[in-house]
Motif scaffolding. Sequence first.
Motif, PDB file in Angstrom:
ATOM      1  N   PHE A 197      19.876  17.134  36.110  1.00  0.00           N
ATOM      2  CA  PHE A 197      18.937  16.910  37.567  1.00  0.00           C
ATOM      3  C   PHE A 197      19.306  15.607  37.985  1.00  0.00           C
ATOM      4  CE2 PHE A 197      15.256  19.872  36.400  1.00  0.00           C
ATOM      5  CZ  PHE A 197      15.975  20.972  36.789  1.00  0.00           C
ATOM      6  N   ARG A 198      19.379  14.634  36.773  1.00  0.00           N
ATOM      7  CA  ARG A 198      19.859  13.252  37.590  1.00  0.00           C
ATOM      8  C   ARG A 198      21.193  13.138  37.924  1.00  0.00           C
ATOM      9  NH1 ARG A 198      22.711   9.522  34.728  1.00  0.00           N
ATOM     10  NH2 ARG A 198      21.665  10.532  32.597  1.00  0.00           N
ATOM     11  N   LEU A 199      22.102  13.777  37.457  1.00  0.00           N
ATOM     12  CA  LEU A 199      23.799  13.829  37.828  1.00  0.00           C
ATOM     13  C   LEU A 199      23.727  14.501  39.150  1.00  0.00           C
ATOM     14  CD1 LEU A 199      25.781  14.412  34.400  1.00  0.00           C
ATOM     15  CD2 LEU A 199      25.298  12.408  35.621  1.00  0.00           C
ATOM     16  N   SER A 200      22.794  15.517  39.473  1.00  0.00           N
ATOM     17  CA  SER A 200      23.009  16.579  40.400  1.00  0.00           C
ATOM     18  C   SER A 200      22.392  15.954  41.812  1.00  0.00           C
ATOM     19  CB  SER A 200      22.694  17.754  40.073  1.00  0.00           C
ATOM     20  OG  SER A 200      23.268  18.369  38.833  1.00  0.00           O
ATOM     21  N   GLY A 201      21.581  14.787  41.502  1.00  0.00           N
ATOM     22  CA  GLY A 201      20.708  14.421  42.485  1.00  0.00           C
ATOM     23  C   GLY A 201      19.414  15.213  42.814  1.00  0.00           C
ATOM     24  N   ARG A 202      19.056  15.799  41.880  1.00  0.00           N
ATOM     25  CA  ARG A 202      17.720  16.837  41.991  1.00  0.00           C
ATOM     26  C   ARG A 202      16.574  16.070  41.264  1.00  0.00           C
ATOM     27  NH1 ARG A 202      18.218  22.667  40.005  1.00  0.00           N
ATOM     28  NH2 ARG A 202      16.142  22.325  40.064  1.00  0.00           N
ATOM     29  N   PRO A 203      15.222  15.957  41.760  1.00  0.00           N
ATOM     30  CA  PRO A 203      14.352  15.708  41.234  1.00  0.00           C
ATOM     31  C   PRO A 203      14.025  16.423  39.950  1.00  0.00           C
ATOM     32  CG  PRO A 203      13.548  16.849  42.831  1.00  0.00           C
ATOM     33  CD  PRO A 203      15.134  16.812  43.231  1.00  0.00           C
ATOM     34  N   SER A 204      13.546  15.539  39.077  1.00  0.00           N
ATOM     35  CA  SER A 204      13.414  16.302  37.563  1.00  0.00           C
ATOM     36  C   SER A 204      12.000  17.015  37.686  1.00  0.00           C
ATOM     37  CB  SER A 204      13.256  15.144  36.455  1.00  0.00           C
ATOM     38  OG  SER A 204      12.471  14.327  36.756  1.00  0.00           O
TER      39      SER A 204
END
Length: 204
Positions: A197-204
């Motif tokens: 999620f971090r690498l993809s720019g998504r909220p965890s």
Amino acid sequence: RIIKTVVKTFKYFLGLRFEVKGLENFEVEGSAIIVSNHQSILDMMGLMEVLPDDCVQVGKKELMYAGTVGLIIYLGGVIFINRKSTTSAKMVMAEVAKTMATDNVKVWVYPEGTRNCTGDLLPFKKGAFHLAVQAQVPVIPVVYSSFTTFYNPKKNLFTSGKIKVEVLPPIETKGLTSDDVSDLTDRCFHTMRETLFRLSGRPS
């Protein structure tokens, strides 16, 4: 190494860029189990960006018959497992454990068990973690960012894009037993999911 060199050139034709971090985490003494998420055939190019020289992969037997891809991975020394036969799979993994002990190789496994283009992780199968505990070797997680913004075969979407690849610190298994496999699997799953999620720019 020849296959690695050839496959790495494909990224230029496909307009893909790779950003790699954490390669120093592969520098463990002796054998290790490497686990990564598995989204599509594009993983092959990401794999060649980071694949250690002393590493073999484990894949499903069906890939042997996948034309050119099957030939490439066969020549690359992939260890094939018949997932439909539990007995066969266990026997192969037992042999892998012996090979790891004698040849000091790292083994790359996709614990989701199949390709997954959802942008999330599927539940992990425990085979890789049983193997790590059995051999008392560390687990090294590798995470690719999601491809969904530029690659979706169901929607015929394929544009240029950047793939982030991060090699995470090894998770030690020394002293663990088969009773600890579930906790080890869960720990690795949650660590890799947060990283995805971090690498993809998504909220965890």
